[in-house]
Design a protein around this motif. Structure first.
Motif, PDB file in Angstrom:
ATOM      1  N   TRP A  58      38.902  99.982  17.362  1.00 45.93           N
ATOM      2  CA  TRP A  58      37.214  99.104  18.165  1.00 45.93           C
ATOM      3  C   TRP A  58      37.324  98.065  19.101  1.00 45.93           C
ATOM      4  O   TRP A  58      36.573  97.646  19.645  1.00 45.93           O
ATOM      5  N   ARG A  59      38.830  96.543  18.702  1.00 47.51           N
ATOM      6  CA  ARG A  59      39.418  96.077  19.477  1.00 47.51           C
ATOM      7  C   ARG A  59      38.873  96.216  20.557  1.00 47.51           C
ATOM      8  O   ARG A  59      38.651  95.254  21.713  1.00 47.51           O
TER       9      ARG A  59
ATOM     10  N   LYS B 228      34.121  94.896  31.336  1.00 49.57           N
ATOM     11  CA  LYS B 228      33.151  96.425  32.153  1.00 49.57           C
ATOM     12  C   LYS B 228      31.898  94.771  32.818  1.00 49.57           C
ATOM     13  O   LYS B 228      31.103  94.031  34.021  1.00 49.57           O
ATOM     14  N   GLU B 229      31.769  93.376  31.876  1.00 45.30           N
ATOM     15  CA  GLU B 229      30.137  93.287  31.695  1.00 45.30           C
ATOM     16  C   GLU B 229      30.985  91.601  32.972  1.00 45.30           C
ATOM     17  O   GLU B 229      30.064  91.081  33.565  1.00 45.30           O
ATOM     18  N   LYS B 230      32.051  91.902  33.025  1.00 44.87           N
ATOM     19  CA  LYS B 230      32.739  90.363  33.506  1.00 44.87           C
ATOM     20  C   LYS B 230      32.805  91.436  35.258  1.00 44.87           C
ATOM     21  O   LYS B 230      32.608  90.498  36.317  1.00 44.87           O
ATOM     22  N   LEU B 231      33.291  92.801  35.072  1.00 45.10           N
ATOM     23  CA  LEU B 231      33.126  92.942  36.567  1.00 45.10           C
ATOM     24  C   LEU B 231      31.497  93.410  37.146  1.00 45.10           C
ATOM     25  O   LEU B 231      30.781  93.432  36.991  1.00 45.10           O
TER      26      LEU B 231
ATOM     27  N   GLN C 268      37.266  96.938  26.540  1.00 49.39           N
ATOM     28  CA  GLN C 268      36.817  97.220  27.318  1.00 49.39           C
ATOM     29  C   GLN C 268      35.062  96.746  27.713  1.00 49.39           C
ATOM     30  O   GLN C 268      34.615  97.049  29.157  1.00 49.39           O
ATOM     31  N   LYS C 269      34.558  96.442  26.940  1.00 46.64           N
ATOM     32  CA  LYS C 269      33.457  95.964  27.427  1.00 46.64           C
ATOM     33  C   LYS C 269      32.817  94.488  27.714  1.00 46.64           C
ATOM     34  O   LYS C 269      31.732  95.429  29.619  1.00 46.64           O
ATOM     35  N   GLN C 270      33.650  94.046  27.565  1.00 39.05           N
ATOM     36  CA  GLN C 270      33.936  92.646  27.789  1.00 39.05           C
ATOM     37  C   GLN C 270      34.540  92.483  29.660  1.00 39.05           C
ATOM     38  O   GLN C 270      33.561  92.028  29.856  1.00 39.05           O
TER      39      GLN C 270
END
Length: 50
Positions: free
Chosen positions: A37-38, A47-50, A43-45
């Motif tokens: 889960w972590r 992707k948001e930064k890229l 990974q979501k964070q």
């Protein structure tokens, strides 16, 4: 009588060890679930930064 006490003790010890094994496996599965889960969150964070 002593022989039967030994058999009973071994059976109880086996049951106790099996229960402990199940508890350890459950704890391990929980750890893996939390790590997965972590990882997903990180990974979501990323992707948001890229």
């Amino acid at each position: 009588m002593n022989f039967f006490k030994k058999i009973k003790f071994k059976k109880e010890e086996k049951e106790r060890l099996e229960l402990e094994q199940k508890q350890l496996l459950l704890a391990l599965n929980l750890k893996v679930f939390n790590l997965e889960w972590r990882l997903d969150e990180l990974q979501k964070q990323l992707k948001e930064k890229l």
